[in-house]
Design an enzyme around this catalytic site. Sequence first.
Site: not given
Length: 728
Positions: A98, A170, A385
Amino acid sequence: MSEHTPPTVDESTTPVDPPAPKPDQAAPAQVTAGGCPFSAPGRGQSGQYLTTASGTRVADTDHSLKAGRRGPTLLQDQHLREKINHFDHERIPERVVHARGAGAHGTFTAYGTAASITHAAFLGKDVETPVFVRFSTVLGSRGSADTARDTRGWATKFYTSEGVFDLVGNNIPVFFIQDGIKFPDVIHAGKPHPDREIPQAQSAHDTFWDFVSLHTEAQHHTIWNMSDRAIPASFRTMEGFGVHTFRLTNAKGDTSLVKWHWKPVAGVHSQVWEEAQLTQGADPDFHRRDLADAIEAGAFPEWELGLQVMPDTEDETFEGIDLLDPTKLVPEELCPVQPVGRLVLDANPTNYFAETEQVAFNPAHLVPGIDVTNDSLLQARLFSYLDTQLTRLGGPNWQQLPINRTHAPVNDMLRDGFGQQAVHTGTAAYSPNSIDANNPLPTPAGDRPFLEVATPVTGTKTREVSASFDDHFSQARMFYRSLSAVEQEHVASAYTFELGKCYEEPIRRRQLAHLAAIDADLARTVATGLGMEVPAPTRADVVDVDPSPALAQVKPEVTYPVKGRKVGVVADDTADVSAVEAAVAAIEKEGMTAFVLSGHGGHLGGRKGPVVDRTLLTTRSIEYDAVLLVSGIAPAPDARGAFDAKAGDPSGVPNTTSDPRLSILLGEMYRHCKALAFLPDGEAALAAAGIAADAPGVVAEKDAKKAVDGLVGLLGSHRVWERFPTQA
C-alpha cells in the site's frame, strides 16, 4: 631505556602469524548471515530445510499456532512473529504494501440503524464523526501508476469520541490467504522479482502465479483480481469491504457477527483494460488527481456504510459459510447489507507527507461495541500493523503524529521513546500509585471502557485449520457465473494476458487446471489464447453455488447519479460560441464538469470566446466520461501524416477533414463504450473517426441542451454496454 626510546626491532627476523587466541577468546565462526561459509556458492543461505533466523528447523509455514482449529492465534508462535516481524520491516521508509496512496478528509454521519446490534457511540443516530480515508494499490511502489491491475486498499480512520476506530479493508471482499503467516509469502510472490526488480506493480509474472496456483485458497481472490474490480474507474466509484468477520455487542450485551461494506453512491464502475493501459502512460496519477479534483470542484465523493448482520452461533457459520475464513464472502442475496451511515469526503490534505504518507492504521484500533473474531488472518494483522510503524514512523510514538492523533482524551502511562512529543507531568508512570493521586484510574464499567467479548477458548495447540476451510473453488465459480457476459470476457482476457507473461509452462498448466475446476468455458477460452490444451480440473467435485447478481458490476437496468462526471465539449474557432456556452451551462447544471477541447489554447475565436481547457495535444480520452461535438477541428499544422504517430491513420494518408488527434480521441471513446453526442457541425468529425451517426450510444441533436440531456441518460449506466462485443 628511556620511556621515550622506541623498542629495538630486528628487521632480519621473518614475520610470523599472530599467536592463536586462547580457547576462551575465539572469534565467531566466519559464516554468512545465512549460516554458511563465505566461500559457499549460491544466495548466502544453506541447508535443505526451512528454518527460523536462528537456525531452528520449521515443520509448517502455512498455519499459525492456534488454540484449537478454530481458536485464536497464540502469541507463543515464534515462527509467526519472526516471519511477520521481519516482513514488516523490509522497506524503509515507504510502506511494504500500500505504498502508493491518496487520501482525503470527510465526515461520517450515522443513521442510528445499528443501535440494535452495537452500542458503539459513533453509530448513534445523527452522530457526526470526522474521518480520514486512504485509498491505495497493494503491490506498487510510491512511484508506480494508479491504474495497475491490483487490489485496492480502502482504509478509514474514524476519530470517534471514544477513541480511534480503524476500518482497514480492500475493494475486494475476500483475501488471497486464510492465515496471516502466509502474508509475507503472497506479497513476496506478487512484488517484483528480486533479481531484476521487475515487473513493477503487476501480478503478470511467474512468481505470483506460482504462488497462487500452489495455494489454491487464493483462487477466489485471484478471480476478483482478474475482473474489472481490479482496475476501478476512480476511487469515487470503488466499493469497499472490511474483508473479515467482526463481532458487535449491543447495550444489552447481545452479540452479532458482521461484515462491513462501503457502497459508492455513484455506483461501482471500472476502466476497461486498454483504457487502464493508456492511463498509465498518459496520467499515472489519474486516481489521486480525480479524487482531489472532485473534492475541489464540490462534487464530494459519497459512500454508504452497511453491515451484513448474522447470528453469533457457536459454529460461527452462516448458511454453510465459515465466517472465520477470509477467502469466503456471504452473498448479499442470503444476507442483505443494512445501511448504517453515510460518508462524505469534502476536504483534501494540506500536506501529502504529513497526512496521506504518515497516516497509520491498525485493525486493533477498536471502540466499545466492536470486537474481533478468531479469523487467523485478522489475528496476525493485529500484531503486524502495530509492529510495522516502529520502523516506518521511527518509533513507538507514531500515534502522536497529528494525522494519527485521537480526538478523545489520552492518559496512557506510556513514556519517552523516539518521537515523543508530549511533555508528561507527574512522578508515577505506573498504576496503581499513591504518589500522583492514583491517576489514572481504571475505567469503571458504567463509563464505557472497551471490554473484549468473553468468548470461550478451548483446544489443543495445533497448526491446522478447520475442515470447512478446504473448499477453495465453489465461491470462485459463484463469482464468475454471477458476472455479465461482458465482465466474463474481461476476466478471460485478463487471465490470458497474465498467464501469457509467465514463462514457466508448468505454472500456466497448473493454473489452467484450477480454471477448469472453476468453469470449463473459462478454462477453454484462456487455454486457446495461450495455445495450450485444457488439463484435467484440479477438483472434479466443486459444488455449484447459486449465482449472486449483487457481485456483477454491469447492470444496465440500474442507473446512477451523474454528479462528478466529466464531459468534453469539442469546438474550434468556427463553432457557434453560444452553443458551446449552452453546453457548458447544461453540463454544470447537472453537477458534472465541462472541459472545452480545441486544437489550440487560449480562447475560442478570440479573447472574448470561451476558455479552452484542454488542447488536443494535452488530452486523451481517459479524462472524459462523454464527449459532445459542437463542431469538428480541422487538421492542425503539426499533424504530419505518416511522420507523426498523432496522425492516427496507419496508411499515412493525410486526413483533410478532421484533426487526427481528435479522431484518436473519438475512436478511443467509442471503443471504450463511452457516450458521444454531436451537433450538426460535428458530424464530419465523427465520420472521419469511422463512427456511424446512428451507432449505439451516439446522440444526434441540433440543440446543445438536448444533446447534454441525451448524454445524461447514457451516463447513468456508466457505459454503453450494448456496444461491447461478446461471444455467442
